[in-house]
Scaffold this active site. Structure first.
Site, PDB file in Angstrom:
ATOM      1  N   VAL A  50       0.842  -1.197   0.000  1.00 35.96           N
ATOM      2  CA  VAL A  50       0.000   0.000   0.000  1.00 35.96           C
ATOM      3  C   VAL A  50       0.881   1.251   0.000  1.00 35.96           C
ATOM      4  CG1 VAL A  50      -1.737   1.302   1.304  1.00 35.96           C
ATOM      5  CG2 VAL A  50      -1.891  -1.199   1.167  1.00 35.96           C
ATOM      6  N   CYS A  51       2.039   1.164   0.657  1.00 40.39           N
ATOM      7  CA  CYS A  51       2.891   2.346   0.874  1.00 40.39           C
ATOM      8  C   CYS A  51       3.259   3.086  -0.415  1.00 40.39           C
ATOM      9  CB  CYS A  51       4.138   1.960   1.653  1.00 40.39           C
ATOM     10  SG  CYS A  51       3.777   1.358   3.332  1.00 40.39           S
TER      11      CYS A  51
END
Length: 211
Positions: A50-51
């Site tokens: 997700v980062c």
């Protein structure tokens, strides 16, 4: 403990520029000395999932933040070396090549611990007769909006799997700037250009009657 309404912690930490220069950043001083707002967003780890979507989303909105006299700073507990490796990894390979704002490397976890955003807990181990740290010891997806005087006017924390909506931080900065410049308060779902209110009962009643 909520930090909204308080000064951001006066702690200096390591960071890296997009060009690979090692920096020392004090977020409070960045806001006050530059007379700018700051959006500081924490993410768990470099080279994860997700980062990178979040880092690219903040990069895509960087011009909008700059229009609002707002600096963007990313942060995690990774080292500058790992940050630099990720900055040199192509977007289509999960990297953050093209990100131009600085990234904090809080390897000591001094700032993250002060903000209480680490996924970690000390527990007593009877066999060792000592406390041990349980958890990932990396940060949740915490976000801080800081004004020109170093005061935190928004904080939020997402669990690891939940990516942020960057547009919401732009909306909150617009709302706070409206309060600063107009002296009005901003009702639910307020956006730039919509009606705001005076902070009194009559204004609230009139607003509710017309919406």
């Amino acid at each position: 403990m909520a930090l909204v309404g308080k000064k951001f912690p006066n702690i200096t930490v390591d960071a890296i520029s997009s060009m690979g220069d090692n920096l020392r950043i004090n977020v409070l001083e960045e806001a006050v000395n530059n007379k700018k707002k700051v959006v500081l967003f924490w993410y768990p780890k470099d080279f994860t999932f997700v980062c990178p979507t979040e880092l690219h989303a903040f990069q895509a909105a960087l011009g909008e933040f700059e229009k609002r006299n707002t600096m963007v700073i990313g942060a995690s507990c990774d080292t500058n070396e790992v940050h630099f490796a990720w900055l040199n990894t192509a977007k289509d390979n999960g990297g953050i090549e093209g990100v131009t704002y600085p990234l904090i490397a809080d390897t000591t976890r001094n700032l993250a611990a002060n903000l209480d955003i680490l996924e970690a807990e000390w527990v007593f181990d009877e066999e060792l007769n000592d406390e041990i740290l349980e958890g990932s010891n990396v940060t949740f997806r915490a976000t801080y909006l800081i004004d020109e005087e170093g005061k935190i006017f928004h904080e939020s924390v997402n669990d690891m799997p939940l990516g942020r909506n960057v547009n919401e931080y732009l909306r909150l900065i617009d709302a706070y700037t409206h309060v600063q410049t107009k002296g009005e308060v901003c009702p639910a779902n307020w956006e730039e250009g919509k009606d705001a209110m005076s902070a009194d009962r009559n204004s609230t009643a009139a607003y509710l009657a017309s919406h």
